[in-house]
Design an enzyme around this catalytic site. Structure first.
Site, short mmCIF file in Angstrom:
data_model
loop_
_atom_site.label_atom_id
_atom_site.label_comp_id
_atom_site.label_asym_id
_atom_site.label_seq_id
_atom_site.Cartn_x
_atom_site.Cartn_y
_atom_site.Cartn_z
CG ASP C 15 41.81 38.35 93.63
OD1 ASP C 15 42.75 38.56 92.83
OD2 ASP C 15 40.82 39.11 93.74
CB SER C 179 36.78 37.63 86.20
OG SER C 179 35.55 38.30 86.25
#
Lengths: 420, 420, 420, 420
Positions: C15, C179
């Site tokens: 990301d 995550s």
């Protein structure tokens, strides 16, 4: 009307008239909604104006009674107050109005509601959170937060120009240099010249309550009866007519407190408060009836409410409920929760308070209860030895002082000296 | 004196004079102690009387300045109030007096302290808990809780007879039908005819504050400056002399607030309160200076104190500190802890409040701060679009309404209807 | 670089690597920032990757010591915990990281900071509120809340395609179905398969703490010394080497608690929590060191902290401080205020706690203090009559029962029966 | 029996047997009372002993069901806990026992109740406050606070001598070096060798719960269903028999949680606590069932309870209710008030929690609710953009940061630097 029907909170003023016309321009059908919350208002004129501009329908709902019974009296029961002085007059009206507006929206088949609140105030939040709780799938059209609207109407002149264009009648009276919101509990003044917090409001701003300096020289006495913390009777001898007056319905009690308070200069305040939206704001309020009823209620609790219940209620319910109302969370899980604590706290708040109003003062003359026995003059009397033995207190103090002696000794042991 | 020395809190009145003589009878040597807390008192007469009865020594300590600086002003800083209306005048004086009495006891080599408080009130607890914290090994002689004393002196006549026997001079003035306690912060009235909570106090009871009905027709304006929440200057134009007056020392500021308030009818209250000792008690108080200073301070916090700090402080510090003081726990671990929170809450409370006193009213005229910037008229203005975008509020409301919509939907799903 | 310099919180993952490249695409110069908060990380690899993608500079700041001293230990001092079980591991790291990032932004002359937090979580708020407090004029670039970004990168495939396009190296390891966020206090797991709150986390998810079922059969004892509520020494005999180990620096104490706890299965939790943003979220956490230190601290407070101070602190400071940290308000007026209450509450929290770790359990073996005297075995002993008289308790109960008898009597008088 | 009848709380042990005989000596008639609160006890032997000593009657009341339904389950509903770890096992039993004792006293025409509690503990207060609420005119005879009793029985030898004199049978087992109190919720250990807070309790002290080190290697899974926060079903597959077990009555659910917990080492604690009477006291407790039920309930609230309701309830109800119970104020106006807040907080706490017990650990495996919808995996998902727009969060943060930016700016303006 391909765009569907919108229920607009209409005030009859310039802003919401322009919004009405603008909504029509956007292709919506508009139902104009008003709530009668006891404000001074020409409802017929507002109706005529709304219809003239193009509203499909004008609906005015009289919510004065339920406003008193469901909202104002419970606020009295828990002594609601925001930041020490503001009795929440505007905040308290919002749930009633929002409920009525959603009811109208549903009855009229509106997919959306609209209001004319600014994007910096508390009211937009109060209305919208209530709308979403009452009807989670409702749409909210909020022109003053829509760029296509607020960019078009950047100043008052833009509004006036648009009004002229649309043939909206504008009253010739010059706009006051502040804005107001009124209902039977109070009127608020803010914005304009009041934005300087050091500017003393002009004498002619105040509208509902007589200036204490102009109030009658003769005090006005009155008596309020409470049952379970709710005002159930208000009695007084009218100073002018000399007649005894006594009212018992919630709305009548509230309005009597209001008119007596207003006539005797009771209930003006001036405050810089903290808005929910994290801005500070200066407001002036005239809040006669809640001032009187709250003071009487607090006083009666002294006589009839258990100490620990009162202290717990004060620390938790009063503060929390007041903040929730201020922040527009009347219809929320937490407010439902906190509200459920009010009746259990008020079971014993039964009795009567005698008051005097005099040029802005609310003076307690006395109080009594025929049913509650928490106060016992003999027992409390310094001159009597009933109820418990003086030697009991010795034990009480001995137990309380165990920790205290340890505290003093620990200070001594560490070479610290206790000081004031 | 085989029994040792006792430091007696002496008032000059009948009770403590009899106690003095009785202590001597028991074989103690007695040091008579008085504190000057700003009460109206003939200290010389009291000294003469104590010595005449047989006290070894009379010690009067002037604690007026430290009373203001260490106790009264911090109470203003945290808006201390008990049960909504009582500004704690008596409670606040107790730690100062107790501290001075213990100091005298230590200086004079006393093994014990004695007081004339009754066994049903708060003051005995306030004094004794303070004594034990300040000097954990001190002995407390409390005649009104000792059977050998309270059984001997069951009525006023017994006291008078004993006084006659011991040659104790008794003032000829008839005893008032209530008892009082006075210091520079206030005077209290309780007991006697006041024990009926529905009896309106007679007009001639009130001693310090002019009746609002007799107060001047001309309002008195004044200005108070605060730094870190402490009053640092009080200014006014004297209505009588037309001269500008300005005082800055804590004691002077306090006394100026007092005299202006008293002259203008400010600060009378009447309350049924909850004593620590679990009895209810009716008290009337005249509390002019704290009424004015507290109101000004609350107002300035509106302008200068962060919202969240204020709300946390209100819910926790104000309530807790007030209750601790009322309950006589000034010298305690928890009060030390709570007191430590006052200064961190007051860093930004810097500014000026303008007030008007009028026949019992304290009216806010305006306020400003030259150093604090939490209030921003432009930003708060409904007419301006600075600071943040109206669309930001849309996001704010959207986030706040997540829970609210779920709440409304859950009600709908369960077939419940949200009502007022 | 006409657009100016941006300081990006860079993790080395997909990301923030894409965000880095995208920022460069937008014409910004980018300084990649990392904080070493004790997470397991290949900082060199991250640096190489950032520079390869095009960052002007890579700055990694080691904040492990100040993280312990300024944030984690004060959290232990006030027993911080969110919703009963979460020890705030992620929340606690945010202020340290934000502070370091703003420092880097200032040093490197960046006009803006950027982060890769999603628009639904707590972290975005925690970072941004900290940024704005530390540097009110900073700009925040938040790609996951910018339509031009989140619409372009609607799924993981879009990120991978863009990474391929930009030559961003992507680790071949398959993405885990959850995550994580790690620092020396804890690791969090959320999202992915954990979003079903009834899915038991797979055994191989847990990374830092050994499964209690696999933990050693031999218990591990340890001893922790506290001064003013702060852990100052941790000692233990190593089960493996048989050697005595003792550490004293804050970071060493923290890491020793961590490694002992992790080895003995201490500190796993699974919770559905309430995010600030009004969503509920399921998280699993491994929080070994705080679990041990908090439990030891709570225990020592039992021995050394005054009752009333503890109860006031529990009700007010612990709850409020925990919520403020969770909500990202570390740098705020109210958190500064509440934080100021921690040291005054901890003056007497001096002593030693002996603990045993065993397969997930933290067992208290004993505790003592050489300096504090609040506990007095003789006085508390049921077998001894020192300290106060049993008859004192009679008085204590008599006073307490005044209200209680009235309560019972009032029920009786009204014909109500007290029931369980 | 000129002195009248006394209802004595009789345990069958040495102390209350001596008290029984002593009361007879004083000329009272004695009704021996026992409550079955689920303790391990030979009720028949106690009855025989009481009658042999001279009691007129022996009455044992089985309160196990109402103890669970009226007291223990509401405690679970509000997560009651005292000073972080003590689940109030003894305190919770007191109101049930006191109620039963007063009922027996009334049925048997006793003018007084008596108990064998010491003058330094909490239990005397818990019993007596309950007695006075339930029957304000009851007399309490408390031998351990009567000088004529406690001076006569200064040591254990005095008790044994008197027992010999009166022919009271004394069990030959050596007295344990601690005292205990047991009911179905827990057993407490205190006094004796435990008075040194650094003495680790001997392994053979613990009676109800297996040592975690001796607990089974195979974990025990179970499932608990809640309705309105009350446990309504507990299900598990028995590790030994392999059979599925499911119980639904409150008592059965409670006892099942108890036996599973006890078998798996769950629920031992060791604490120095603060007694109501202002002494510190060290206690060890075995509290298996409440440990399991409370943990499951807390977990389910995460899934099903609104955030704000939970936080308000945590800060106010949990703490206050726990302290009131600890302090023996179950029957009080304030406890009635606080108790009224439990049901309104639990409306939505409906669902199921899956747990694992393993050598002292209670591990959450998962939870779900078929009726409540506050958790929405899709909405919370970081991977989804439903429910609200990421841009909404931008507005939310913008509003929240108004105050925060002012805070940072004010610091800057005053030359102060924000630090950790």
């Amino acid at each position: 009307m391909a765009q569907g029907k919108v229920c607009l909170a209409y005030s009859g003023g310039l802003d919401t008239s322009v919004i009405l016309a603008w909504l029509l321009d956007q292709g919506y059908e508009v139902v104009a909604f008003m709530a009668n919350v006891g404000q001074e208002e020409d409802f017929e004129a507002a109706k005529a104006k709304a219809l003239k501009i193009g509203a499909t329908k004008f609906v005015c709902v009289d919510v004065r009674e339920e406003f008193v019974e469901k909202i104002l009296f419970p606020a009295v029961q828990c002594n609601a107050v925001y930041e020490d002085v503001y009795l929440l007059g505007t905040s308290l009206a919002r749930p009633v109005i929002a409920k009525a507006q959603i009811d109208v929206a549903e009855q009229e088949g509106c997919f959306a509601v609209a209001h004319g609140c600014t994007g910096k105030g508390n009211d937009q939040i109060r209305f919208e959170l209530a709308f979403y709780a009452l009807k989670p799938d409702i749409q909210c059209i909020t022109p003053w937060r829509l760029p296509e609207f607020f960019e078009k109407f950047a100043g008052r002149k833009d509004l006036l120009d648009y009004a002229a264009l649309k043939g909206i009648p504008v009253t010739q009276t010059k706009a006051k240099p502040w804005s107001t919101d009124e209902n039977q509990a109070h009127i608020s003044y803010e914005a304009g010249i009041l934005e300087d917090p050091n500017t003393t409001p002009p004498k002619d701003m105040w509208k509902l309550i007589v200036d204490p300096m102009d109030a009658p020289d003769q005090p006005q006495d009155l008596t309020i009866d409470f049952q379970k913390g709710l005002p159930v009777k208000l009695s007084y001898k009218c100073n002018k007519t000399g007649k005894d007056v006594s009212v018992t319905s919630p709305l009548d009690v509230f309005l009597a407190a209001s008119s007596l308070g207003r006539a005797n200069g009771v209930g003006r305040i001036d405050i810089v408060e903290n808005r929910y939206i994290n801005l500070k704001s200066r407001g002036c309020y005239e809040q006669a009836p809640l001032t009187i009823l709250r003071k009487a209620h607090v006083d009666l609790e002294g006589l009839t409410l258990d100490k620990e219940v009162r202290h717990l209620r004060d620390q938790f319910v009063t503060t929390t409920y007041s903040n929730l109302l201020y922040n527009g969370s009347y219809f929320s899980p937490e407010c439902e929760f906190v509200r459920a604590m009010i009746p259990p706290s008020q079971k014993s708040v039964n009795g009567t308070v005698r008051l005097r109003l005099y040029k802005g003062n609310v003076i307690i003359l006395g109080r009594y209860s025929e049913t509650e026995n928490l106060y016992d003059a003999t027992e409390s009397s310094m001159d009597e030895l009933t109820g418990f033995l003086p030697t009991d207190t010795t034990g009480f103090i001995a137990i309380q002082s165990i920790r205290i002696k340890k505290y003093g000794q620990a200070k001594k042991d560490k070479g610290e000296k206790l000081t004031l």
